[in-house]
Enzyme design. Structure first.
Site, PDB file in Angstrom:
ATOM      1  N   ASP A   1     156.701  94.305  70.644  1.00  0.00           N
ATOM      2  CA  ASP A   1     155.186  93.926  70.301  1.00  0.00           C
ATOM      3  C   ASP A   1     154.904  93.301  68.988  1.00  0.00           C
ATOM      4  O   ASP A   1     154.028  92.588  68.783  1.00  0.00           O
ATOM      5  CB  ASP A   1     154.452  95.374  69.926  1.00  0.00           C
TER       6      ASP A   1
ATOM      7  N   ALA B   1     150.840 100.891  68.319  1.00  0.00           N
ATOM      8  CA  ALA B   1     150.438  99.328  68.069  1.00  0.00           C
ATOM      9  C   ALA B   1     150.123  99.016  66.482  1.00  0.00           C
ATOM     10  O   ALA B   1     150.369  97.917  66.218  1.00  0.00           O
ATOM     11  CB  ALA B   1     149.473  99.172  69.059  1.00  0.00           C
TER      12      ALA B   1
ATOM     13  N   LYS C   1     156.624 105.618  73.434  1.00  0.00           N
ATOM     14  CA  LYS C   1     157.294 104.632  72.590  1.00  0.00           C
ATOM     15  C   LYS C   1     157.979 105.184  71.492  1.00  0.00           C
ATOM     16  O   LYS C   1     159.129 104.719  71.000  1.00  0.00           O
ATOM     17  CB  LYS C   1     156.190 103.775  72.019  1.00  0.00           C
TER      18      LYS C   1
ATOM     19  N   TYR D   1     143.694  94.184  76.031  1.00  0.00           N
ATOM     20  CA  TYR D   1     143.935  93.034  76.952  1.00  0.00           C
ATOM     21  C   TYR D   1     142.897  92.976  78.125  1.00  0.00           C
ATOM     22  O   TYR D   1     143.074  91.931  79.012  1.00  0.00           O
ATOM     23  CB  TYR D   1     145.327  92.580  77.216  1.00  0.00           C
TER      24      TYR D   1
HETATM   25  P1  NAP Z   1     148.068 105.234  70.302  1.00  0.00           P
HETATM   26  O1  NAP Z   1     149.551 105.246  69.791  1.00  0.00           O
HETATM   27  O2  NAP Z   1     147.622 106.248  71.137  1.00  0.00           O
HETATM   28  O3  NAP Z   1     147.070 104.945  69.180  1.00  0.00           O
HETATM   29  C1  NAP Z   1     145.665 104.843  69.129  1.00  0.00           C
HETATM   30  C2  NAP Z   1     144.942 104.911  67.724  1.00  0.00           C
HETATM   31  O4  NAP Z   1     143.436 104.772  68.053  1.00  0.00           O
HETATM   32  C3  NAP Z   1     145.218 106.225  67.293  1.00  0.00           C
HETATM   33  O5  NAP Z   1     145.156 105.951  65.731  1.00  0.00           O
HETATM   34  C4  NAP Z   1     143.856 106.966  67.377  1.00  0.00           C
HETATM   35  O6  NAP Z   1     143.420 107.713  66.444  1.00  0.00           O
HETATM   36  C5  NAP Z   1     142.936 105.770  67.617  1.00  0.00           C
HETATM   37  N1  NAP Z   1     141.641 106.000  68.301  1.00  0.00           N
HETATM   38  C6  NAP Z   1     141.637 106.376  69.509  1.00  0.00           C
HETATM   39  N2  NAP Z   1     140.341 106.548  69.787  1.00  0.00           N
HETATM   40  C7  NAP Z   1     139.674 106.337  68.913  1.00  0.00           C
HETATM   41  C8  NAP Z   1     138.201 106.391  68.847  1.00  0.00           C
HETATM   42  N3  NAP Z   1     137.471 106.726  69.664  1.00  0.00           N
HETATM   43  N4  NAP Z   1     137.618 106.195  67.567  1.00  0.00           N
HETATM   44  C9  NAP Z   1     138.564 105.708  66.565  1.00  0.00           C
HETATM   45  N5  NAP Z   1     140.082 105.768  66.664  1.00  0.00           N
HETATM   46  C10 NAP Z   1     140.332 106.029  67.910  1.00  0.00           C
HETATM   47  O7  NAP Z   1     147.968 103.855  71.032  1.00  0.00           O
HETATM   48  P2  NAP Z   1     148.541 102.267  70.711  1.00  0.00           P
HETATM   49  O8  NAP Z   1     150.122 102.384  71.612  1.00  0.00           O
HETATM   50  O9  NAP Z   1     148.486 102.311  69.166  1.00  0.00           O
HETATM   51  O10 NAP Z   1     147.525 101.393  71.496  1.00  0.00           O
HETATM   52  C11 NAP Z   1     146.457 100.939  70.856  1.00  0.00           C
HETATM   53  C12 NAP Z   1     145.616 100.000  71.856  1.00  0.00           C
HETATM   54  O11 NAP Z   1     146.430  98.965  71.483  1.00  0.00           O
HETATM   55  C13 NAP Z   1     145.524 100.346  73.467  1.00  0.00           C
HETATM   56  O12 NAP Z   1     144.427  99.892  73.832  1.00  0.00           O
HETATM   57  C14 NAP Z   1     146.721  99.532  74.011  1.00  0.00           C
HETATM   58  O13 NAP Z   1     146.717  99.293  75.169  1.00  0.00           O
HETATM   59  C15 NAP Z   1     146.555  98.172  73.090  1.00  0.00           C
HETATM   60  N6  NAP Z   1     148.112  97.638  72.917  1.00  0.00           N
HETATM   61  C16 NAP Z   1     147.966  96.255  73.490  1.00  0.00           C
HETATM   62  C17 NAP Z   1     148.988  95.717  73.297  1.00  0.00           C
HETATM   63  C18 NAP Z   1     149.387  94.270  73.786  1.00  0.00           C
HETATM   64  O14 NAP Z   1     150.316  93.560  74.143  1.00  0.00           O
HETATM   65  N7  NAP Z   1     147.964  93.522  73.811  1.00  0.00           N
HETATM   66  C19 NAP Z   1     150.266  96.164  73.137  1.00  0.00           C
HETATM   67  C20 NAP Z   1     150.292  97.433  72.452  1.00  0.00           C
HETATM   68  C21 NAP Z   1     149.147  98.171  72.601  1.00  0.00           C
HETATM   69  P3  NAP Z   1     143.849 109.176  66.327  1.00  0.00           P
HETATM   70  O15 NAP Z   1     145.032 109.152  65.574  1.00  0.00           O
HETATM   71  O16 NAP Z   1     142.637 109.868  65.539  1.00  0.00           O
HETATM   72  O17 NAP Z   1     144.028 109.832  67.902  1.00  0.00           O
END
Ligand code: NAP
Length: 292
Positions: A111, A139, A75, A236
């Site tokens: 998003d 996100a 992204k 989701y």
């Molecule tokens: P990302 O860029 O990889 O960011 C994930 C974040 O979560 C990072 O800040 C990471 O921390 C933190 N994290 C991961 N594992 C963790 C844990 N065990 N404990 C605490 N923090 C943790 O991912 P993203 O794109 O933002 O997506 C995040 C979630 O949102 C995903 O599940 C994705 O499927 C969902 N999402 C949903 C939609 C929708 O349309 N519903 C759209 C976008 C995303 P660190 O920085 O320390 O690694």
């Protein structure tokens, strides 16, 4: 000329670009819409390694690709290969939808529209109120931006395990948003923090609650939630996460990531085709549970 371009749109190739994304539900969503519209369009999974990104974007128009979604882990990385960004994508610093033009790719962030749609019924409740966002990834960025720009949220605390990443997110967003305060708290220090009970909204923007972490909670079960707080889990799948179950037991209203998923897809479709999803498709997709 107009009908030619309309025919092109209906017969074009669309898809989602990412890595290790065979699990993606986007093909099922878009194929359902194309089938209802009786379009001949195709929606594919473009699973590509990072070395192939530039070539993919360049070759897309000649391959008949009219637009594609972008998902993990590209992204942010995709931006350097695009010709232009719309203002929102530029401010957020992340792209999840690209329109392919002969002059190059144009990047958007839908998003934001997904968050807007998912929380629409809580707009009044959120204006001027403090919010907690767990996570500081792509996100979380988009959610924070949407909450400030579209809901008038003025106070955001990122709940994280790595403060450095959250500091950068807060700094980047601060450059584009005015009249908003950002704060950061470590996820292990949340118990007893008064900001939890004061929050009008708590958002889970981590993958904790899906995939291999399906049975885990993003914040400790010892953190007390107020029944006045709305809890929004971006996850989701499952539609009902452990976190949402726990919030419901505490009396909170909850919102799943599912309506956001459908709304961000529809916003991308609108960019590519100039059309909304048919109402029937939207209704059916919102009611669909891939696990049932
Ligand atoms: P990302 O860029 O990889 O960011 C994930 C974040 O979560 C990072 O800040 C990471 O921390 C933190 N994290 C991961 N594992 C963790 C844990 N065990 N404990 C605490 N923090 C943790 O991912 P993203 O794109 O933002 O997506 C995040 C979630 O949102 C995903 O599940 C994705 O499927 C969902 N999402 C949903 C939609 C929708 O349309 N519903 C759209 C976008 C995303 P660190 O920085 O320390 O690694």
């Amino acid at each position: 000329m107009a009908s030619q371009s309309s025919r092109d749109i209906q017969q074009a190739v669309y898809g989602v670009l990412g890595q290790d994304i065979q699990y993606s539900l986007s093909p099922a969503i878009f194929r359902h819409v194309f089938a209802l519209l009786k379009w001949q369009a195709v929606y594919a999974i473009f699973d590509r390694g990072p070395a192939r990104l530039e070539r993919f974007v360049k070759a897309a128009p000649d391959a008949g690709i009219a637009g594609f979604n972008v998902t993990k882990p590209y992204k942010v990385e995709i931006i350097e290969h695009l010709n232009r960004l719309d203002t929102t994508a530029r401010d957020v610093g992340a792209v999840n939808a690209v329109a392919c033009r002969s002059t190059g790719g144009v990047g958007y962030n839908t998003d934001i529209d997904g968050v807007d749609a998912a929380l629409a019924s809580y707009r009044k409740r959120l204006t001027g109120k403090p919010v907690l966002i767990v996570g500081a990834g792509g996100a979380a960025r988009a959610t924070a931006y949407a909450l400030v720009k579209r809901f008038g949220v003025t106070d955001i605390t990122f709940v994280v395990r790595s403060p450095k990443r959250a500091e950068r997110v807060a700094r980047d967003l601060d450059d584009h948003l005015s009249r908003v305060t950002f704060d950061i708290v470590h996820v292990d220090k949340l118990e007893g923090d008064p900001r939890v009970k004061a929050a009008a909204l708590i958002v889970n923007a981590t993958p904790v609650g899906t995939g291999s972490e399906r049975n885990r909670l993003p914040i400790s079960p010892r953190v007390d939630l107020s029944p006045r707080t709305v809890v929004f889990d971006l996850i989701y799948r499952p539609r009902q996460t452990r976190f949402l179950e726990r919030a419901q037991r505490a009396g909170c209203r909850t919102v799943s990531g599912w309506p956001m998923l459908i709304a961000q897809a529809e916003a991308a479709f609108r960019i590519w085709t100039g059309r909304d999803f048919p109402k029937k498709a939207r209704r059916q997709l919102l009611n669909w549970d891939p696990d049932r």
